[in-house]
Design a protein around this motif. Structure first.
Motif, short mmCIF file in Angstrom:
data_model
loop_
_atom_site.label_atom_id
_atom_site.label_comp_id
_atom_site.label_asym_id
_atom_site.label_seq_id
_atom_site.Cartn_x
_atom_site.Cartn_y
_atom_site.Cartn_z
N MET A 3 -8.44 -14.20 7.61
CA MET A 3 -7.57 -13.19 7.78
C MET A 3 -7.09 -12.34 6.71
O MET A 3 -7.27 -12.95 5.54
N HIS A 4 -6.85 -11.13 6.97
CA HIS A 4 -6.31 -10.33 5.81
C HIS A 4 -5.41 -9.11 6.21
O HIS A 4 -5.63 -8.81 7.47
N TRP A 5 -4.60 -8.75 5.42
CA TRP A 5 -3.70 -7.51 5.87
C TRP A 5 -4.65 -6.02 5.42
O TRP A 5 -5.19 -6.16 4.47
N VAL A 6 -4.27 -5.34 6.48
CA VAL A 6 -4.84 -4.06 6.35
C VAL A 6 -3.89 -3.06 6.79
O VAL A 6 -2.95 -3.34 7.65
N ALA A 7 -4.02 -1.66 6.00
CA ALA A 7 -3.37 -0.67 6.61
C ALA A 7 -4.15 0.21 7.23
O ALA A 7 -5.24 0.79 6.82
N SER A 8 -3.95 0.46 8.72
CA SER A 8 -4.65 1.33 9.40
C SER A 8 -4.17 2.65 9.59
O SER A 8 -5.00 3.31 10.14
N SER A 9 -2.88 2.81 8.95
CA SER A 9 -2.47 4.17 8.84
C SER A 9 -1.94 4.38 7.44
O SER A 9 -1.56 3.29 6.80
N TRP A 10 -1.80 5.62 6.82
CA TRP A 10 -0.89 5.90 5.53
C TRP A 10 0.63 5.47 6.02
O TRP A 10 1.09 6.07 6.68
N SER A 11 0.91 4.23 5.70
CA SER A 11 2.37 3.64 6.01
C SER A 11 3.01 2.75 5.21
O SER A 11 2.25 2.33 4.24
N ALA A 12 4.08 2.25 5.48
CA ALA A 12 4.75 1.25 4.88
C ALA A 12 4.32 -0.11 5.26
O ALA A 12 3.68 -0.16 6.51
N PRO A 13 4.45 -1.28 4.59
CA PRO A 13 4.24 -2.43 4.84
C PRO A 13 4.60 -2.97 6.13
O PRO A 13 3.91 -3.77 6.68
N GLU A 14 5.87 -2.75 6.91
CA GLU A 14 6.08 -3.26 7.97
C GLU A 14 5.05 -2.53 9.21
O GLU A 14 5.14 -3.25 10.14
N GLU A 15 4.13 -1.68 8.95
CA GLU A 15 3.39 -1.36 9.80
C GLU A 15 2.03 -1.74 9.82
O GLU A 15 1.11 -1.30 10.15
N TRP A 16 1.58 -2.42 8.55
CA TRP A 16 0.35 -2.96 8.52
C TRP A 16 0.19 -4.16 9.59
O TRP A 16 0.79 -4.44 10.07
N ASP A 17 -1.34 -4.40 9.54
CA ASP A 17 -1.68 -5.52 10.36
C ASP A 17 -2.30 -6.71 9.76
O ASP A 17 -3.21 -6.50 8.84
N LEU A 18 -2.06 -7.95 10.16
CA LEU A 18 -2.57 -9.11 9.76
C LEU A 18 -3.81 -9.35 10.66
O LEU A 18 -3.34 -9.75 11.97
N VAL A 19 -5.12 -9.31 10.42
CA VAL A 19 -6.06 -9.25 11.33
C VAL A 19 -7.44 -10.27 10.89
O VAL A 19 -7.37 -10.58 9.70
N GLU A 20 -7.95 -10.64 11.89
CA GLU A 20 -9.28 -11.58 11.64
C GLU A 20 -10.31 -10.71 11.08
O GLU A 20 -10.40 -9.79 11.68
N TYR A 21 -11.06 -11.28 10.14
CA TYR A 21 -12.42 -10.64 9.80
C TYR A 21 -13.37 -11.57 9.18
O TYR A 21 -12.96 -12.56 9.00
#
Length: 314
Positions: A3-21
């Motif tokens: 699992m890792h955190w990614v920013a899919s858009s230029w955004s603040a932390p509350e808009e990031w996603d924790l996704v499988e990879y």
């Protein structure tokens, strides 16, 4: 799957996603690390708040980790020398440290200093290399007195420790509730706010303020530095880039090639100091990996009381 955190858009932390990879297998010159702790730094959020030249979305978050080697590419050694699966390491200037595991260039990894816990070790090098560079570029020398703005913060505390080891006297600005931290690490605390220059003069006891190191970026910090330090080439900031250009003082940042080279070169020395117990990392709190936005919200408040770390579940 990791699992890792990614920013899919230029955004603040509350808009990031924790996704499988899927973590890539390490090739020659690479290792895979099971992350035991990820350091939390202002740059983690700042660097994805808006578009940056040469950076494409999505962006994996996090620059600094501590963990255990789980795989090693053929014929590969790490930054500190030979390594084996199961060795504890730290890594700095990586991409995607907010993760359960990641594969990185092996030269970025060093044997973890044994006196430090994983959460402490995961916060050693970003602040430590920044502090070392601030002292280096201002030419701070044994016996001199320097002014440090933001002395109780993460970079400030590392400056205090490194300066004390070199015999450099530091007058450090802080809130009164943090004076004990400044004193503990060898500095002379002074309160920021109106009258700061006079308080620094009194604390210097007649010694010239040879250099100023700004880790906060306020107008007061730059103005007082300009008032007290005769040579503008001995004033450095990591936070007031506009003032640096306007006033002819130094600015450094990890994104600058000269800064990057210096910080890479000094890693081994800082690891050695930490291994010898001469450089510590005050830790305020840890968060589970899935609470990264909460950790960054606390950091954004400005006074967490020490470093923060994300700890993946095991």
């Amino acid at each position: 799957m990791a699992m890792h955190w990614v920013a899919s858009s230029w955004s603040a932390p509350e808009e990031w996603d924790l996704v499988e990879y899927e973590v890539p297998r390490p090739g020659v010159g690479e290792i895979t690390i099971e992350v035991r702790a990820a350091g939390v730094n202002p740059a983690d959020a700042k660097h994805v708040a808006g578009p940056r030249p040469g950076v494409e979305l999505p962006v994996a978050i996090g620059y600094e980790v501590s963990g255990v080697i789980t795989a090693i590419g053929p014929g590969t050694t790490i930054g500190s020398g030979p390594a084996e699966i199961g060795d504890e390491v730290i890594a700095f200037r990586v991409s995607g440290g907010y993760a359960t595991a990641l594969t990185i260039p092996a030269e970025k990894a060093f044997a973890k200093p044994t006196p430090l816990s994983h959460p402490e070790a995961a916060n050693l090098l970003l602040a430590g290399t920044t502090a070392a560079e601030m002292l280096a570029v201002t030419g701070a020398a044994p016996g001199e007195t320097v002014l440090l703005h933001g002395a109780s913060g993460a970079v400030g505390v590392s400056v205090l420790q490194q300066a004390a080891l070199r015999g450099i006297r530091v007058i450090g600005t802080a809130g009164t509730s943090r004076f004990d931290v400044v004193r503990h690490f060898g500095g002379t605390p002074v309160a920021y706010g109106p009258g700061l220059a006079d308080r620094v003069r009194a604390a210097s006891e007649g010694a010239a303020v040879a250099a100023a190191l700004d880790a906060v970026g306020t107008a007061e910090a730059i103005d007082v530095s300009l008032e007290l330090v005769a040579d503008r080439a001995r004033i450095v900031t990591i936070a007031a880039m506009g003032r640096a250009e306007a006033d002819g003082i130094l600015a450094i940042a990890g994104s600058m090639p000269a800064s990057a080279r210096f910080r890479d070169d000094i890693r081994g020395e800082l690891v050695r100091l930490a291994q010898n117990g001469e450089l510590v990392v005050p830790l305020a709190r840890t968060f589970p990996l899935d609470e990264a936005p909460a950790a960054l919200a606390l950091l954004a408040e400005g006074h967490p009381g020490g470093k923060l770390a994300l700890v993946p579940a095991r």
